[in-house]
Design a protein around this motif. Structure first.
Motif, PDB file in Angstrom:
ATOM      1  N   ASP B 123       0.747  -1.190  -0.089  1.00 52.85           N
ATOM      2  CA  ASP B 123       0.103  -0.149   0.043  1.00 52.85           C
ATOM      3  C   ASP B 123       0.791   1.347  -0.096  1.00 52.85           C
ATOM      4  N   LEU B 124       1.993   1.192   0.600  1.00 52.97           N
ATOM      5  CA  LEU B 124       2.933   2.368   0.634  1.00 52.97           C
ATOM      6  C   LEU B 124       3.570   2.517  -0.694  1.00 52.97           C
ATOM      7  N   ALA B 125       3.880   1.318  -1.241  1.00 55.23           N
ATOM      8  CA  ALA B 125       4.579   1.437  -2.620  1.00 55.23           C
ATOM      9  C   ALA B 125       3.373   2.075  -3.795  1.00 55.23           C
ATOM     10  N   ALA B 126       1.967   1.666  -3.401  1.00 59.40           N
ATOM     11  CA  ALA B 126       1.042   2.241  -4.251  1.00 59.40           C
ATOM     12  C   ALA B 126       0.851   3.890  -4.054  1.00 59.40           C
ATOM     13  N   VAL B 127       1.034   4.262  -2.770  1.00 60.16           N
ATOM     14  CA  VAL B 127       1.285   5.684  -2.460  1.00 60.16           C
ATOM     15  C   VAL B 127       2.163   6.322  -3.289  1.00 60.16           C
ATOM     16  N   THR B 128       3.430   5.711  -3.029  1.00 61.18           N
ATOM     17  CA  THR B 128       4.565   6.220  -4.119  1.00 61.18           C
ATOM     18  C   THR B 128       4.169   6.410  -5.191  1.00 61.18           C
ATOM     19  N   ALA B 129       3.508   5.314  -5.759  1.00 64.38           N
ATOM     20  CA  ALA B 129       3.219   5.411  -7.503  1.00 64.38           C
ATOM     21  C   ALA B 129       2.243   6.545  -7.633  1.00 64.38           C
ATOM     22  N   LEU B 130       1.204   6.571  -6.618  1.00 64.26           N
ATOM     23  CA  LEU B 130       0.441   8.021  -6.996  1.00 64.26           C
ATOM     24  C   LEU B 130       1.049   9.345  -6.752  1.00 64.26           C
ATOM     25  N   ASP B 131       1.800   9.378  -5.815  1.00 65.76           N
ATOM     26  CA  ASP B 131       2.750  10.481  -5.617  1.00 65.76           C
ATOM     27  C   ASP B 131       3.395  10.796  -6.995  1.00 65.76           C
ATOM     28  N   ARG B 132       3.993   9.817  -7.818  1.00 67.12           N
ATOM     29  CA  ARG B 132       4.623  10.053  -9.053  1.00 67.12           C
ATOM     30  C   ARG B 132       3.654  10.691  -9.811  1.00 67.12           C
ATOM     31  N   VAL B 133       2.367   9.932 -10.053  1.00 66.45           N
ATOM     32  CA  VAL B 133       1.342  10.475 -11.245  1.00 66.45           C
ATOM     33  C   VAL B 133       0.624  11.850 -10.777  1.00 66.45           C
ATOM     34  N   LEU B 134       0.283  12.003  -9.384  1.00 66.59           N
ATOM     35  CA  LEU B 134      -0.693  12.988  -9.055  1.00 66.59           C
ATOM     36  C   LEU B 134       0.150  14.288  -8.629  1.00 66.59           C
ATOM     37  N   LEU B 135       1.384  14.020  -8.210  1.00 67.03           N
ATOM     38  CA  LEU B 135       2.223  15.192  -7.778  1.00 67.03           C
ATOM     39  C   LEU B 135       3.546  15.552  -8.576  1.00 67.03           C
ATOM     40  N   GLN B 136       4.007  14.489  -9.078  1.00 68.87           N
ATOM     41  CA  GLN B 136       5.449  14.790  -9.815  1.00 68.87           C
ATOM     42  C   GLN B 136       5.287  14.606 -11.162  1.00 68.87           C
ATOM     43  N   ASP B 137       4.057  14.825 -11.762  1.00 72.87           N
ATOM     44  CA  ASP B 137       3.944  14.941 -13.456  1.00 72.87           C
ATOM     45  C   ASP B 137       3.740  16.327 -13.743  1.00 72.87           C
ATOM     46  N   ARG B 138       3.297  16.566 -14.889  1.00 76.30           N
ATOM     47  CA  ARG B 138       3.127  18.113 -15.444  1.00 76.30           C
ATOM     48  C   ARG B 138       2.075  18.688 -14.410  1.00 76.30           C
ATOM     49  N   PHE B 139       1.026  18.006 -13.989  1.00 81.73           N
ATOM     50  CA  PHE B 139       0.123  18.789 -13.286  1.00 81.73           C
ATOM     51  C   PHE B 139       0.066  18.362 -11.808  1.00 81.73           C
ATOM     52  N   GLU B 140      -0.304  19.112 -10.714  1.00 85.43           N
ATOM     53  CA  GLU B 140      -0.552  18.471  -9.552  1.00 85.43           C
ATOM     54  C   GLU B 140      -1.899  18.433  -9.282  1.00 85.43           C
ATOM     55  N   ASP B 141      -2.476  17.187  -8.350  1.00 83.11           N
ATOM     56  CA  ASP B 141      -3.576  17.158  -8.005  1.00 83.11           C
ATOM     57  C   ASP B 141      -4.149  17.602  -6.821  1.00 83.11           C
ATOM     58  N   ASP B 142      -4.856  18.914  -6.787  1.00 85.97           N
ATOM     59  CA  ASP B 142      -4.843  19.671  -5.654  1.00 85.97           C
ATOM     60  C   ASP B 142      -5.622  18.700  -4.269  1.00 85.97           C
ATOM     61  N   ILE B 143      -6.451  17.894  -4.789  1.00 89.80           N
ATOM     62  CA  ILE B 143      -7.082  17.134  -3.590  1.00 89.80           C
ATOM     63  C   ILE B 143      -6.131  15.952  -3.111  1.00 89.80           C
ATOM     64  N   TYR B 144      -5.304  15.473  -4.101  1.00 91.45           N
ATOM     65  CA  TYR B 144      -4.447  14.491  -3.431  1.00 91.45           C
ATOM     66  C   TYR B 144      -3.269  14.979  -2.675  1.00 91.45           C
ATOM     67  N   LYS B 145      -3.022  16.203  -3.202  1.00 86.32           N
ATOM     68  CA  LYS B 145      -1.931  16.850  -2.645  1.00 86.32           C
ATOM     69  C   LYS B 145      -2.205  17.562  -1.230  1.00 86.32           C
ATOM     70  N   ALA B 146      -3.505  17.849  -1.030  1.00 82.50           N
ATOM     71  CA  ALA B 146      -3.590  18.205   0.498  1.00 82.50           C
ATOM     72  C   ALA B 146      -4.039  17.126   1.185  1.00 82.50           C
ATOM     73  N   ASN B 147      -4.549  15.919   0.835  1.00 85.09           N
ATOM     74  CA  ASN B 147      -4.700  14.620   1.718  1.00 85.09           C
ATOM     75  C   ASN B 147      -3.175  14.192   1.896  1.00 85.09           C
ATOM     76  N   ARG B 148      -2.483  13.925   0.854  1.00 86.14           N
ATOM     77  CA  ARG B 148      -1.152  13.657   1.072  1.00 86.14           C
ATOM     78  C   ARG B 148      -0.185  14.092   2.030  1.00 86.14           C
ATOM     79  N   ALA B 149      -0.482  15.115   1.948  1.00 84.42           N
ATOM     80  CA  ALA B 149       0.672  16.501   2.897  1.00 84.42           C
ATOM     81  C   ALA B 149       0.358  15.911   4.498  1.00 84.42           C
ATOM     82  N   ALA B 150      -1.026  15.932   4.543  1.00 78.82           N
ATOM     83  CA  ALA B 150      -1.539  15.610   5.982  1.00 78.82           C
ATOM     84  C   ALA B 150      -1.556  14.068   6.532  1.00 78.82           C
TER      85      ALA B 150
END
Ligand code: SF4
Ligand code: SF4
Ligand code: SF4
Lengths: 261, 380
Positions: B123-150
């Motif tokens: 599950d942690l590997a999956a979060v790392t994978a989602l980080d790559r897609v939703l935070l480290q690509d050309r666009f950041e996903d606001d919802i994921y970013k807020a949830n992930r940071a907290a």
């Protein structure tokens, strides 16, 4: 719409059906005021004495065609309606009454009516789309009132309504329901049934009954095979596909394939 | 500098829970709900499924009693952290008519501090994978970013695996190696090894004033995990998967799977890394208000590839092929990681019992066989 500012004229017609779908319109109580403010209900015998003549902007059609008279009336309705929307499993698939399509209806007539000679009926119960071109179909037995409101508001706004054609499973999973097939071994028609109910039955711990008919690329034989593996008797597999949407071709075909000889 | 490792008893574990609560975290954890162990907010550690385990197989998941009374003797369930970090349904934009003019505004994601108590390595590997897609690509996903940071992760290492697990072959488990704030090893229902993985994890553990763990516990943990990895029954060769897939675009196996696949989308919904969404605009009946919803989508739906004139992937066969290819090959090209973390959810929760490891293996075996036939047929 007839003129730029006029409210769209809406008519509701009924053929062979239980009235449940029309009632969904009345049941949309909280939105009803907004609805009646936004549209002009010109013809809706179930709800109002007013029976204004056509043409209509939107005709909502409930029920299947089962008599010669119905078959004539639906032609007239089509001629008078700009947008014709079939609502419910009867109008979109022939309904539960389409079970007669596998039998000899004259036998039923003899059994049920004291004077069968007075009864004039068609051999088959068929959906509206088999008689006239249909602009949109709202599935369900009964329809989901939220979908009905969505269609009306989309029409008013001039946008395409959001009517998913994917499986019930997608809605179920969005609600975080636990899959009953996997966790309990319950036979569920969700994987082959069109979304629209919001995953109602599985949310209550019951397998999907298929009220919304086959989904866009329904693999009913694949699911029937899974039911067999789960130990569902052949007769029950056949029956599970022969309910409100029995005559929808995907369900019809699979029910005929698993039909015990 | 070596990390401090702590020894927690059952009371120590509860204190950790209390510390997280005091720090304002809403603590999620595995708990029994509707025939499954699901991620839900916990009111105390008593909500953990003590004494329960699970049994999984293709299209099968069952709860069973576990005589040892362990708190963490089960594996992945029907849901994952995705449901919280990347929610199935979110309103992102509102619009409103305002006295002849027009107002439009975006929903601002409200960060909620959440701790996830009992996350597995996969599950942690999956979060790392989602980080790559939703935070480290050309666009950041606001919802994921807020949830992930907290988010705060309390991992639990797997010292045994379910029959559907194959994280050893995807290199994502069974031992949690990164992305956690604290990692736990349940040595017995009364004894835990706790390892910090971040500054906030260290700080939380410091507050417990727990005794240090004997150094050999770390070695024992590594051994147990190695043992669990070796005992896994399923595997995927991620190195060869991209080649195998690209060589087999017309393989008959795709027809074979398409006969069984129901295009229902359960696999993408339960997959902790499948991130695709669709948008729906809704308007009110009085035409005064509108909102844009974001909903989980699935590449198994026909509209997924709808462009002007129609959908591209009309057949269920092409959809399954796309899904498998994206998970096991295209992700690597696109994001430099695998889209599959070996959690086995799609195997257990596919109502048709389709097994991703079996499908890729079928392509792989015949690829080799065909190559060999080519050799032996030479000169015929
Ligand atoms: S692989 Fe299984 S879960 Fe995925 S769409 Fe096909 S039948 Fe559904
Ligand atoms: S593809 Fe299947 S096994 Fe891989 S991460 Fe997704 S759900 Fe887990
Ligand atoms: S896939 Fe690996 S990390 Fe995930 S639950 Fe199974 S053993 Fe644990």
């Amino acid at each position: 719409m007839s003129s730029k500012n006029a409210k769209p004229r809406v008519a509701v017609f009924k053929f062979a059906s239980c009235d449940g779908c029309q009632l969904s319109l009345i049941d949309a109580e909280d939105q009803l005021l907004a609805i009646s403010g936004a549209i002009d209900i010109a013809y809706f015998p179930e709800a109002s004495r007013r029976m204004a003549k056509g043409p209509y902007d939107i005709a909502l059609i409930e029920g299947s065609i089962t008599t010669h008279h119905d078959a004539d009336v639906i032609q007239q309705v089509r001629r008078q309606s700009k947008t014709l929307i079939s609502i419910g499993a009867c109008a979109t698939a022939g309904g539960i009454q389409a079970l007669r399509n596998w039998k000899d209806v004259s036998e039923y007539v003899r059994l049920v009516y004291a004077k069968p000679d007075f009864i004039s009926t068609l051999k088959m119960s068929t959906p509206i789309a088999e008689h006239v071109p249909v602009d949109m179909e709202l599935r369900g037995c009964p329809i989901n009132k939220e979908q009905l409101v969505e269609v009306i508001s989309a029409t008013l706004a001039g946008r395409k309504p959001n009517l998913p054609t994917y499986s019930v499973c997608i809605e179920c999973k969005r609600r975080s329901n636990v899959c009953l097939m996997v966790a309990c071994g319950t036979a569920c028609l969700g994987p082959v049934t069109q979304a629209g109910c919001g995953g109602l039955c599985p949310s209550m711990g019951r397998g999907c009954y298929g009220c919304f008919g086959p989904m866009e690329s329904s693999n009913a034989p694949g699911l029937a095979e899974r039911f067999r593996i789960l130990g569902v008797p052949q007769a029950d597999i056949e029956r599970s596909f022969r309910t409100f949407n029995a005559w929808a071709w995907q369900f019809r075909k699979v029910s005929e394939e698993v039909h015990p000889q | 500098m070596r990390k401090k490792l702590y020894r927690l008893d059952r009371a120590g574990l509860s204190s950790l829970f209390d510390v997280l609560k005091q720090e304002g975290y809403l603590v999620y954890g595995p708990t029994l709900c509707d025939h499954a162990i699901q991620w839900l907010p916990l009111s105390s550690l008593d909500d953990l499924p003590a004494g329960w385990t699970t049994s999984t197989a293709p299209a099968t998941y069952r709860l069973l009693r576990d005589s040892a009374g362990s708190l963490f003797h089960y594996w992945t369930g029907p849901d994952s952290l995705k449901k919280v970090l990347h929610p199935a349904r979110a309103c992102i934009t509102h619009a409103e008519r305002d006295n002849g003019s027009f107002r439009i505004w975006n929903e601002t994601p409200q960060p909620v501090k959440r701790a996830f108590f009992g996350t597995r390595a996969c599950d942690l590997a999956a979060v790392t994978a989602l980080d790559r897609v939703l935070l480290q690509d050309r666009f950041e996903d606001d919802i994921y970013k807020a949830n992930r940071a907290a988010a705060f992760f309390v991992a639990v290492h797997c010292t045994s695996s379910a029959p559907t697990c194959f994280c050893a072959s995807t290199g994502t488990g069974p031992q949690a190696r990164s992305c956690f704030d604290i990692a736990l090893h349940e040595r017995s229902p009364q004894e835990y090894l706790a390892e910090p993985g971040s500054a906030s994890g260290s700080a939380a553990l410091e507050k417990l004033a727990a005794p240090l763990a004997p150094p050999e516990w770390a070695k024992e943990l590594a051994e147990s995990c190695t043992h669990a990895a070796a005992a896994q029954q399923r595997r995927i060769d991620l190195n060869t998967a991209p080649v195998v897939i690209s060589l087999n675009f017309d393989h008959p196996r795709w027809d074979h799977v398409a006969k069984r696949c129901l295009s229902c989308g359960n696999c993408t919904s339960v997959c902790p890394t499948c991130f695709c969404v669709n948008f729906e605009d809704h308007t009110s009946l009085d035409l005064q208000q509108a909102e844009r919803l974001r909903l989980w989508d699935s590449c198994f739906s026909q509209n997924f590839t709808y462009i002007h004139g129609g959908s591209i992937r009309l057949s269920p066969k092409s959809r399954y092929r796309h899904w498998l290819s994206h998970k096991l090959a295209r992700w690597q090209e696109q994001f430099g990681t695998s889209g599959c973390v070996g959690c086995g959810r799609c195997i257990a929760w596919c109502p048709a019992g389709i097994d991703i490891t079996e499908e890729i293996a079928a392509l792989q075996t015949t690829t080799h066989a065909a190559a060999m036939t080519g050799v032996s047929n030479h000169g015929n």
